[in-house]
Each structure stands twice: as structure tokens, then as C-alpha cells.
Design a protein around this motif. Structure first.
Motif, PDB file in Angstrom:
ATOM      1  N   PRO A 101     -33.851   9.246  55.824  1.00 15.27           N
ATOM      2  CA  PRO A 101     -35.014   8.361  55.717  1.00 15.27           C
ATOM      3  C   PRO A 101     -34.782   7.127  54.846  1.00 15.27           C
ATOM      4  O   PRO A 101     -35.593   6.198  54.873  1.00 15.27           O
ATOM      5  N   ALA A 102     -33.685   7.109  54.093  1.00 12.25           N
ATOM      6  CA  ALA A 102     -33.424   5.994  53.176  1.00 12.25           C
ATOM      7  C   ALA A 102     -32.854   4.761  53.874  1.00 12.25           C
ATOM      8  O   ALA A 102     -32.832   3.671  53.300  1.00 12.25           O
ATOM      9  N   GLY A 144     -25.377   6.690  54.562  1.00 13.05           N
ATOM     10  CA  GLY A 144     -26.369   5.803  53.953  1.00 13.05           C
ATOM     11  C   GLY A 144     -26.216   4.347  54.340  1.00 13.05           C
ATOM     12  O   GLY A 144     -26.593   3.451  53.572  1.00 13.05           O
ATOM     13  N   ILE A 145     -25.688   4.093  55.516  1.00  9.83           N
ATOM     14  CA  ILE A 145     -25.475   2.722  55.992  1.00  9.83           C
ATOM     15  C   ILE A 145     -26.576   2.341  56.980  1.00  9.83           C
ATOM     16  O   ILE A 145     -26.873   3.091  57.913  1.00  9.83           O
ATOM     17  N   ASN A 146     -27.207   1.184  56.755  1.00  6.71           N
ATOM     18  CA  ASN A 146     -28.218   0.680  57.684  1.00  6.71           C
ATOM     19  C   ASN A 146     -27.578   0.392  59.035  1.00  6.71           C
ATOM     20  O   ASN A 146     -26.408  -0.006  59.100  1.00  6.71           O
ATOM     21  N   LEU A 147     -28.365   0.509  60.089  1.00  2.00           N
ATOM     22  CA  LEU A 147     -27.806   0.403  61.433  1.00  2.00           C
ATOM     23  C   LEU A 147     -28.564  -0.584  62.312  1.00  2.00           C
ATOM     24  O   LEU A 147     -29.800  -0.619  62.314  1.00  2.00           O
ATOM     25  N   ASP A 161     -34.539   5.622  75.126  1.00  2.00           N
ATOM     26  CA  ASP A 161     -33.400   6.229  74.429  1.00  2.00           C
ATOM     27  C   ASP A 161     -33.275   5.682  73.011  1.00  2.00           C
ATOM     28  O   ASP A 161     -33.019   6.426  72.053  1.00  2.00           O
ATOM     29  N   LEU A 162     -33.455   4.371  72.877  1.00  2.00           N
ATOM     30  CA  LEU A 162     -33.343   3.732  71.563  1.00  2.00           C
ATOM     31  C   LEU A 162     -34.421   4.229  70.599  1.00  2.00           C
ATOM     32  O   LEU A 162     -34.140   4.531  69.432  1.00  2.00           O
ATOM     33  N   LEU A 163     -35.658   4.289  71.073  1.00  2.00           N
ATOM     34  CA  LEU A 163     -36.759   4.737  70.219  1.00  2.00           C
ATOM     35  C   LEU A 163     -36.549   6.172  69.757  1.00  2.00           C
ATOM     36  O   LEU A 163     -36.754   6.506  68.589  1.00  2.00           O
ATOM     37  N   ALA A 164     -36.122   7.034  70.692  1.00  2.00           N
ATOM     38  CA  ALA A 164     -35.879   8.436  70.345  1.00  2.00           C
ATOM     39  C   ALA A 164     -34.728   8.569  69.345  1.00  2.00           C
ATOM     40  O   ALA A 164     -34.800   9.353  68.393  1.00  2.00           O
ATOM     41  N   PHE A 165     -33.687   7.784  69.566  1.00  2.00           N
ATOM     42  CA  PHE A 165     -32.523   7.865  68.683  1.00  2.00           C
ATOM     43  C   PHE A 165     -32.846   7.294  67.305  1.00  2.00           C
ATOM     44  O   PHE A 165     -32.391   7.831  66.284  1.00  2.00           O
ATOM     45  N   LYS A 166     -33.646   6.239  67.252  1.00  2.00           N
ATOM     46  CA  LYS A 166     -34.073   5.691  65.953  1.00  2.00           C
ATOM     47  C   LYS A 166     -34.791   6.756  65.143  1.00  2.00           C
ATOM     48  O   LYS A 166     -34.519   6.939  63.951  1.00  2.00           O
ATOM     49  N   ASP A 167     -35.713   7.487  65.780  1.00  2.00           N
ATOM     50  CA  ASP A 167     -36.435   8.559  65.090  1.00  2.00           C
ATOM     51  C   ASP A 167     -35.478   9.631  64.584  1.00  2.00           C
ATOM     52  O   ASP A 167     -35.619  10.143  63.471  1.00  2.00           O
ATOM     53  N   GLU A 168     -34.495   9.948  65.399  1.00  2.00           N
ATOM     54  CA  GLU A 168     -33.505  10.962  65.020  1.00  2.00           C
ATOM     55  C   GLU A 168     -32.688  10.516  63.807  1.00  2.00           C
ATOM     56  O   GLU A 168     -32.446  11.301  62.879  1.00  2.00           O
TER      57      GLU A 168
END
Length: 234
Positions: free
Chosen positions: A50-51, A25-28, A37-44
């Protein structure tokens, strides 16, 4: 909710650490040189939890201005950064005598400079808050130099030295500093080489170690942790 900044975050150890912190639950704030790669990983990561908030920035960590821009934007987007994972690094298989002309500068700027600059950027804020944890991903080569990777060994030795100085400067302020010292770990550094993953450390092992160290009580600091393959170095 706590905020963590991780350099070079879409592959290998950085990726595994980001996933482990997302589960906590830590923001990143994550970065990479590749936007797709970043966009795909963000979605993952957001699908995983989702919190949390996930801030991404295309960043070449070997360029000082870009690393500072990433730090500033992450702070602006998420607020106080209480966890830093200095994961960016490059490995080059060559003796010092066989190095290309630009090798030394490249490896200093990738393996050492980002940790130094992020420490200078966030250190005084952490001191003021009397809170924070900095993780520096070093290497077993910092302790047992690899002659076939001479400059890499030198820069990782320097990063371990920086870690020790950080620890001494921050300990009176309640800010934790930990050196992670892995042996042969299954990352992109081994791409193209024939390796047996069952004889190597997995990125998830390092991520697990970091999360468990982070979750220790306020009075406990792990100065350094060495993780080596069960059957010895590859």
C-alpha cells in the motif's frame, strides 16, 4: 522512492517484474491494451504494498504516439523515471517467406520501436540525473535465430543491438543498461500449445534476475544475462 516504467505489464514477464518491484517499494507506471486488466492488477499491486504509487494507462505499445503519451503521463504523475523495463513484444510462428504483408512492420513496431522511443524520451533526463537503469527484454532468438520465427528473431537481434548502443552511450554518465536474454519462458506466447512448465523458465525467474541486477552496487553493470531452460530449449 524510485519510479519504474514497465511496458506490457499485466501478463507474463511484465506482470512478474511489476510484482517484484512492488515488493521492493518501487512506484510503478504500467500499461496494457486492456483497461479491466490494468485496474485489477493495480488493486493487486496496492494490496501487496500500500505504500507505493501505481499509475496505469491503456496503451498500444506498437503505436508511437501512445507510447510517448504513456511516458509523458507517467513522468507527470510519478516524477523522475529511473527504471525502464522494455517488455512489450510479440511472437509470430512463421518463416520470413511465409510472413503476411504487415508482419515486418507489426513486429518492428512492437519488439523494437517502443524501446527506441522510450530511450529517446528518458535518456537525456537520466544523463542529467546521472542515474537510471534500462532493462531490455530480448530473447535467445537474438543469439540463436529461430528459422520458424524469422522476423521475430530479426527484431530481437535488433533490440539486442540497440541495447549495446544504449550501453555505450550511457556508460560515461553512470546510467546502467542491461539486456535480459531468456530462452523458452512460460508466457502467453505459448497459449494453446502443449508445454511442460517444469521444463521452462518461469516469469518469476526473470523478475528475480532483474531485481537482483538492479540492487547491485553503483559500480557494477550487468551488460547482458542469458537464462535458458535447464533441459534445453523447447
Amino acid at each position: 522512492m524510485k519510479n519504474a516504467l514497465i511496458t506490457a505489464s499485466t501478463k507474463g514477464m511484465g506482470r512478474a517484474i511489476a510484482i517484484a518491484f512492488a515488493k521492493e517499494g518501487i512506484n510503478l507506471a504500467i500499461c496494457s491494451r486492456n483497461q479491466a486488466d490494468l485496474l485489477a492488477f493495480k488493486d493487486e499491486l496496492l494490496a501487496l504494498n500500500p505504500a507505493i504509487k501505481v499509475f496505469i494507462a491503456v496503451t498500444d505499445c506498437s503505436i508511437k504516439q501512445q507510447i510517448l503519451e504513456f511516458a509523458g503521463a507517467a513522468e507527470q504523475e510519478l516524477g523522475f523515471i529511473s527504471i525502464i523495463v522494455n517488455n512489450a513484444g510479440m511472437y509470430e510462428y512463421a518463416s520470413i517467406l511465409d510472413d503476411a504483408e504487415e508482419t515486418f512492420a507489426q513486429q518492428i513496431n512492437t519488439n523494437l520501436m517502443p524501446a527506441y522511443e522510450l530511450y529517446r524520451y528518458f535518456g537525456k533526463t537520466m544523463i542529467a540525473a546521472r542515474e537510471g537503469h534500462i532493462f531490455n527484454i530480448c530473447s535467445i532468438a537474438a543469439i540463436n535465430p529461430i528459422p520458424e520465427a524469422g522476423t521475430y528473431s530479426v527484431t530481437k537481434f535488433a533490440l539486442l543491438g540497440l541495447n549495446k548502443v544504449m550501453k555505450l552511450e550511457m556508460q560515461q554518465h553512470g546510467v546502467k543498461v542491461t539486456a535480459i536474454i531468456p530462452g523458452s519462458t512460460l508466457t502467453d506466447s505459448w497459449k494453446g500449445m502443449q508445454v511442460d512448465k517444469d521444463r521452462m523458465i518461469l516469469p518469476e525467474d526473470i523478475a528475480s534476475a532483474i531485481v537482483n541486477i538492479y540492487k547491485m552496487s553503483a559500480g557494477a553493470n550487468v551488460d547482458e544475462i542469458i537464462v535458458t531452460p535447464t533441459f534445453g530449449q523447447i
